[in-house]
Design a protein around this motif. Structure first.
Motif, PDB file in Angstrom:
ATOM      1  N   SER A  11     -49.299   8.264  48.950  1.00 19.91           N
ATOM      2  CA  SER A  11     -50.657   8.689  48.601  1.00 19.91           C
ATOM      3  C   SER A  11     -50.669  10.093  48.001  1.00 19.91           C
ATOM      4  O   SER A  11     -51.412  10.359  47.053  1.00 19.91           O
ATOM      5  CB  SER A  11     -51.579   8.614  49.818  1.00 19.91           C
ATOM      6  OG  SER A  11     -51.168   9.524  50.826  1.00 19.91           O
ATOM      7  N   LYS A  12     -49.873  11.007  48.518  1.00 25.88           N
ATOM      8  CA  LYS A  12     -49.837  12.371  47.974  1.00 25.88           C
ATOM      9  C   LYS A  12     -49.299  12.370  46.544  1.00 25.88           C
ATOM     10  O   LYS A  12     -49.768  13.121  45.696  1.00 25.88           O
ATOM     11  CB  LYS A  12     -48.980  13.303  48.842  1.00 25.88           C
ATOM     12  CG  LYS A  12     -49.540  13.526  50.223  1.00 25.88           C
ATOM     13  CD  LYS A  12     -50.837  14.285  50.193  1.00 25.88           C
ATOM     14  CE  LYS A  12     -51.333  14.534  51.601  1.00 25.88           C
ATOM     15  NZ  LYS A  12     -52.760  14.690  51.681  1.00 25.88           N
ATOM     16  N   ARG A  14     -49.562   9.830  44.402  1.00 29.66           N
ATOM     17  CA  ARG A  14     -50.635   9.269  43.572  1.00 29.66           C
ATOM     18  C   ARG A  14     -51.735  10.299  43.332  1.00 29.66           C
ATOM     19  O   ARG A  14     -52.245  10.438  42.215  1.00 29.66           O
ATOM     20  CB  ARG A  14     -51.217   8.010  44.209  1.00 29.66           C
ATOM     21  CG  ARG A  14     -50.289   6.818  44.188  1.00 29.66           C
ATOM     22  CD  ARG A  14     -50.995   5.536  44.574  1.00 29.66           C
ATOM     23  NE  ARG A  14     -51.753   5.626  45.806  1.00 29.66           N
ATOM     24  CZ  ARG A  14     -51.288   5.363  47.020  1.00 29.66           C
ATOM     25  NH1 ARG A  14     -50.031   4.990  47.173  1.00 29.66           N
ATOM     26  NH2 ARG A  14     -52.067   5.460  48.080  1.00 29.66           N
ATOM     27  N   GLN A  15     -52.107  11.052  44.367  1.00 28.61           N
ATOM     28  CA  GLN A  15     -53.146  12.074  44.222  1.00 28.61           C
ATOM     29  C   GLN A  15     -52.696  13.172  43.257  1.00 28.61           C
ATOM     30  O   GLN A  15     -53.492  13.658  42.439  1.00 28.61           O
ATOM     31  CB  GLN A  15     -53.485  12.685  45.584  1.00 28.61           C
ATOM     32  CG  GLN A  15     -54.206  11.743  46.514  1.00 28.61           C
ATOM     33  CD  GLN A  15     -54.266  12.274  47.944  1.00 28.61           C
ATOM     34  OE1 GLN A  15     -53.931  13.428  48.219  1.00 28.61           O
ATOM     35  NE2 GLN A  15     -54.690  11.424  48.872  1.00 28.61           N
ATOM     36  N   THR A  16     -51.443  13.561  43.350  1.00 26.87           N
ATOM     37  CA  THR A  16     -50.909  14.595  42.460  1.00 26.87           C
ATOM     38  C   THR A  16     -50.909  14.099  41.018  1.00 26.87           C
ATOM     39  O   THR A  16     -51.313  14.825  40.098  1.00 26.87           O
ATOM     40  CB  THR A  16     -49.499  15.011  42.901  1.00 26.87           C
ATOM     41  OG1 THR A  16     -49.565  15.513  44.244  1.00 26.87           O
ATOM     42  CG2 THR A  16     -48.925  16.077  41.986  1.00 26.87           C
ATOM     43  N   ASP A  18     -52.884  11.833  39.714  1.00 27.76           N
ATOM     44  CA  ASP A  18     -54.281  11.807  39.279  1.00 27.76           C
ATOM     45  C   ASP A  18     -54.765  13.197  38.895  1.00 27.76           C
ATOM     46  O   ASP A  18     -55.451  13.365  37.879  1.00 27.76           O
ATOM     47  CB  ASP A  18     -55.178  11.228  40.376  1.00 27.76           C
ATOM     48  CG  ASP A  18     -54.994   9.732  40.586  1.00 27.76           C
ATOM     49  OD1 ASP A  18     -54.401   9.065  39.707  1.00 27.76           O
ATOM     50  OD2 ASP A  18     -55.446   9.229  41.639  1.00 27.76           O
ATOM     51  N   PRO A 106     -51.539  18.201  46.979  1.00 24.09           N
ATOM     52  CA  PRO A 106     -51.521  17.998  45.530  1.00 24.09           C
ATOM     53  C   PRO A 106     -51.970  19.218  44.729  1.00 24.09           C
ATOM     54  O   PRO A 106     -51.421  19.501  43.662  1.00 24.09           O
ATOM     55  CB  PRO A 106     -52.475  16.810  45.324  1.00 24.09           C
ATOM     56  CG  PRO A 106     -52.360  16.041  46.601  1.00 24.09           C
ATOM     57  CD  PRO A 106     -52.216  17.093  47.671  1.00 24.09           C
TER      58      PRO A 106
END
Length: 113
Positions: A11-12, A14-16, A18, A106
């Motif tokens: 998740s981190k 993917r957030q980064t 984005d 992120p």
């Protein structure tokens, strides 16, 4: 150009990714579990991070616990181990020019943009 060493299951990471896209950065996405960097490539990234190999190991991973916990290795040996077991590499790592950071949280990547 910004390079992100990315794991889509994280998740981190993917957030980064984005966040970098929101900032309009030109990206090179390296899915490092599929396209694993060599020990030499990892060494170059770590130099930009200003960290030693052992400082970017994911010690909670099963492969670490079963095979490497409590053992001593040289930096060169750790680089080879990470190249052979990329799941052990902390993520996401973001590189821009001669600077790099780990995107945890992120927003930390904003420091190098």
């Amino acid at each position: 150009m910004v390079t992100i060493y990315h794991n889509n299951r994280c998740s981190k990471s993917r957030q980064t990714l984005d966040l970098l896209r929101e900032k309009g950065e030109e990206l090179q996405v390296v899915e490092y579990l599929k396209n694993t960097p060599s020990a030499e490539e990892l060494k170059a990234v770590l130099q930009k991070l200003g960290l030693q190999p052992e400082q970017v190991l994911r010690k909670g991973e099963q492969v670490y616990k079963e095979n490497f916990a409590g053992k001593s290795y040289t930096d060169e040996e750790w680089l080879q181990i990470m190249a052979e077991h990329p799941i052990l590499i902390e993520r996401p790592i973001v590189v821009k020019g001669d600077r790099a950071t780990i995107g945890r949280p992120p927003e930390k990547v904003l420091d190098i943009l």
